[in-house]
Write a protein that holds these residues in place. Sequence first.
Motif, short mmCIF file in Angstrom:
data_model
loop_
_atom_site.label_atom_id
_atom_site.label_comp_id
_atom_site.label_asym_id
_atom_site.label_seq_id
_atom_site.Cartn_x
_atom_site.Cartn_y
_atom_site.Cartn_z
N MET A 211 2.24 1.57 -16.33
CA MET A 211 2.86 2.62 -15.53
C MET A 211 4.37 2.39 -15.40
O MET A 211 5.16 3.35 -15.44
N ILE A 212 4.77 1.14 -15.25
CA ILE A 212 6.20 0.84 -15.19
C ILE A 212 6.86 1.28 -16.49
O ILE A 212 7.89 1.99 -16.49
N ALA A 213 6.23 0.90 -17.60
CA ALA A 213 6.82 1.23 -18.90
C ALA A 213 6.93 2.73 -19.09
O ALA A 213 7.98 3.26 -19.48
N LEU A 214 5.87 3.44 -18.77
CA LEU A 214 5.86 4.89 -18.97
C LEU A 214 6.92 5.57 -18.10
O LEU A 214 7.67 6.44 -18.57
N ALA A 215 6.97 5.16 -16.83
CA ALA A 215 7.91 5.81 -15.92
C ALA A 215 9.35 5.58 -16.37
O ALA A 215 10.17 6.51 -16.41
N LEU A 216 9.67 4.33 -16.73
CA LEU A 216 11.04 4.03 -17.15
C LEU A 216 11.39 4.79 -18.43
O LEU A 216 12.46 5.39 -18.55
N TRP A 217 10.45 4.79 -19.38
CA TRP A 217 10.67 5.51 -20.64
C TRP A 217 10.93 6.99 -20.35
O TRP A 217 11.89 7.58 -20.84
N ALA B 95 8.49 11.64 -11.93
CA ALA B 95 8.86 10.59 -12.89
C ALA B 95 9.91 9.66 -12.29
O ALA B 95 9.81 8.43 -12.41
N VAL B 96 10.93 10.23 -11.63
CA VAL B 96 11.98 9.39 -11.05
C VAL B 96 11.40 8.50 -9.95
O VAL B 96 11.68 7.30 -9.87
N MET B 97 10.55 9.12 -9.13
CA MET B 97 9.92 8.36 -8.06
C MET B 97 9.12 7.19 -8.63
O MET B 97 9.21 6.06 -8.13
N ALA B 98 8.37 7.46 -9.69
CA ALA B 98 7.56 6.40 -10.30
C ALA B 98 8.45 5.33 -10.89
O ALA B 98 8.17 4.13 -10.78
N ALA B 99 9.57 5.75 -11.51
CA ALA B 99 10.44 4.78 -12.17
C ALA B 99 11.10 3.85 -11.14
O ALA B 99 11.43 2.70 -11.44
N VAL B 100 11.32 4.35 -9.93
CA VAL B 100 11.89 3.50 -8.90
C VAL B 100 10.82 2.61 -8.26
O VAL B 100 11.01 1.41 -8.07
N MET C 217 0.82 -1.22 0.00
CA MET C 217 0.00 0.00 0.00
C MET C 217 0.85 1.26 0.00
O MET C 217 0.55 2.22 -0.70
N LEU C 218 1.95 1.26 0.78
CA LEU C 218 2.80 2.46 0.80
C LEU C 218 3.38 2.72 -0.59
O LEU C 218 3.41 3.85 -1.07
N ILE C 219 3.82 1.64 -1.25
CA ILE C 219 4.37 1.83 -2.59
C ILE C 219 3.27 2.25 -3.56
O ILE C 219 3.47 3.11 -4.41
N ALA C 220 2.08 1.64 -3.40
CA ALA C 220 0.96 2.03 -4.27
C ALA C 220 0.69 3.51 -4.14
O ALA C 220 0.49 4.22 -5.14
N SER C 221 0.73 4.00 -2.91
CA SER C 221 0.52 5.42 -2.69
C SER C 221 1.66 6.22 -3.34
O SER C 221 1.42 7.25 -3.97
N GLY C 222 2.88 5.73 -3.19
CA GLY C 222 4.02 6.42 -3.80
C GLY C 222 3.85 6.54 -5.31
O GLY C 222 4.04 7.61 -5.89
N VAL C 223 3.45 5.44 -5.94
CA VAL C 223 3.28 5.46 -7.40
C VAL C 223 2.13 6.39 -7.78
O VAL C 223 2.24 7.20 -8.71
N THR C 224 1.01 6.30 -7.03
CA THR C 224 -0.14 7.15 -7.34
C THR C 224 0.22 8.63 -7.25
O THR C 224 -0.04 9.40 -8.18
N ALA C 225 0.84 9.02 -6.13
CA ALA C 225 1.19 10.42 -5.95
C ALA C 225 2.22 10.84 -6.98
O ALA C 225 2.16 11.95 -7.53
N ALA C 226 3.18 9.96 -7.29
CA ALA C 226 4.21 10.30 -8.27
C ALA C 226 3.58 10.59 -9.62
O ALA C 226 3.95 11.56 -10.30
#
Lengths: 451, 333
Positions: free
Chosen positions: A333-339, A224-229, A187-196
């Motif tokens: 989302m993984i693909a977009l963030a890394l790209w 973007a960096v946060m999401a990519a991580v 959940m914490l990571i889900a929140s991180g990705v959502t907010a990112a």
Amino acid sequence: MENTDALWLARAQFGLNIAFHILFVSISLALSWILVYLRIQYARTGKARWRSAFNLWTRVFALTFAVGVVSGIVMSFQFGTNWPGYMNTVGNIAGPLLAFEVLTAFFLEAAFLGVMLYGFNRVPGWVHVGATLLVAIGTTVSAFWILALNSWMQTPVGYTHDGHELISASWLQVIFNPSFPLRLVHMLIASGVTAAFVVAGLSALRLLRAPSDKAAYISWRTGAVMAAVLAPAQALVGDLHGLSTLEHQPAKVAAMEALWETRAQAPLVLFATVNQAEQRNEHVIALPGFSSLILRHRFDGEVKGLKEFAPDIPPVAPVFYAFRVMVGLGVLMIALALWGVLRTRHGRQPSRVMLRIFALFAFSGWAAVVAGWMVTEIGRQPWLVYGMLRTKDAVGPISPARLGASLTAYLIVYGILLLSYIVVITHLARSGLHASSELHKDKALSQASAS
Amino acid sequence: MSALDLPLIFTGLMGFAILAYVVLDGYDLGVGILLPAATPCEQNIMVSSIGPFWDANETWLVLGIGLLLVAFPVAHGMVLTALYLPVLVMLIGLILRGVAFEFRVKAQGWHRELWNWLFGCGSIIAALAQGLMLGLYVVGFAHGVGDYLFAAVVALGVAGGYVMLGGAWLIARTEGTLQHSATRWTRWGQIGVALGLLLVIVGTALENSTIREKWLQLPMLLLLLPLALIAVWSWVWHATRRLEHRLAGSSCANLSKHEWMPFFGAVSIYVIAFLGLGYSLFPYIVVARLTIWQAAAHPSSLRFVLIGALIVLPMILAYSVFSYYVFRGKVRE
């Protein structure tokens, strides 16, 4: 008949409320840590861009937090109004966990939120940094307690019976129950990705309009960096979480995979229409054996099917589809963030096409989070507390008419709120903040308060 | 540890949380109710005066309900299902208010007007609903016409009380014409409080035999509490009138030491009325049906929460005081 209606309406109402609540919580939980980062960067560098980025996202945070608080208050009442049987049965466990959330988190957040929002010119810089940090700690502690409770409902341990009452035998076991650590991290990571994605997406909108806005650029980059991580990390944690679910709640996993029969070489169903009445799937597209491979890490591993758990079979279709929405969005989302991050290394600017795609994905985290919660909550049905209390046994005596009327009222209010929220934060982010005028105002204020 | 009367301790804690809620959220709900009575410029100052606090104030409600749920889970279910509709109305009021607070800052033109209006509406709805809840609670969720009438009177009294608190808060936190208006607003609220309390006391004495007997057991208290109420009430009335005249007489000398007095007076009215209410209802958690000992959760749960509360509550009080200290003084924009 009336009882089933009441049960359905009580669930619809609570589900609506909790889904609405999680939208805002999933943003504010991680946005609070983004604010800590922006605030520290400003304290470190003294550059106006960090200050304006902090200001903008603080405003977004304030709004998000407010909607989260009010919908959270509604929930604290609905435990009693919709599920009195829940508190009668497991009140000795649930009550203290909720009380600790209020005591250790809510007051902390609320008090220091005031200092964070309105105290910039009233307290020394380090106190303001501290207040921002305490708000973030508060939101996280809050998540800790509420996920401890939710996880306990999924994997109840550490309790005993004292005559007719269910009580805790060990609070440590209750809190750190088997599904808790992974669920909390998930959940914490889900929140991180959502907010990112919210931060990156809305900043992308701003950059499309004002490409030279430095605060918008650093916000976009931060998101973007946060999401990519975090997005790839989420795939890993999600897999572990799934394996733990297989161990503790095999019926839920079978519903996620729409697997009716127990078998080795279980297929990975990519798509199907689920026929719950006849307990089978139609229009199936499947990869043979891959479900066994994922869940048992061997092609010939045996996976239990739904029929093993009759009559306690969860509604399969919503769990099955929601799981696919979550995973599908996660992959995108993984693909977009890394790209996004890889294409903008060494200070290269993001292209307009990329910015548009990020803007499109601004709220994608919401869909993934709600889908994920649908998987875990509907997948637990017909249990409210797994193996212990059925949802139908917890529902209250409220008449369907009242439930229906209040459900309608909530739908209207929440619909308007959601729309207003999206319009307002999009507008805020698109118009940006003029750093110079803000700083000018700060100076004038601090001079005024000094004299 | 087992010698401790845990249900009694938790009744005290819950009472404290609810009292803190009605006083603290009371003043900011009151400011919300008064919003439509002010000019646009004053409205901004009024909202600023409660900005840093409203969120923490509302948290006391969550704590109060949380403690009810923890300590008296059976009563929690009973009370909240019996009060389903007023609770729903109150929640919608609080939702409108909470979000209007943030949205109005970000809106312009008629949008801002709309959010201001929703802010005022949400405040009055929440206040009336809370009064209604209290009234229905006191009559033990009876459904007679008289009971609803009683609850309606309580609702009016509670809303009046919030206006009084809100007005007194504005006297302390603002200056100029707004402060001047606030002295009048405070007294409007006082009229509501006086009418509400009077009708409630007379109505209870005539109709509610359980509470009447409770009162007759301690005639001294029956005499003392109303006397104290009347004394503080008239004192606030005079203090605000005096302030109003001084403010009108311009040239204003140093008023600052008097400016907080009406607020503390208004808080005292709440505290006294609350003590009276607590005495009248004790030891019931659901009037005439369930005592605090019958409804109490298992001691193991109560002990766990009590230890936590004893550690955390002083910290909460400390940083609440810190927050009020940071935002002390007059609000100017």
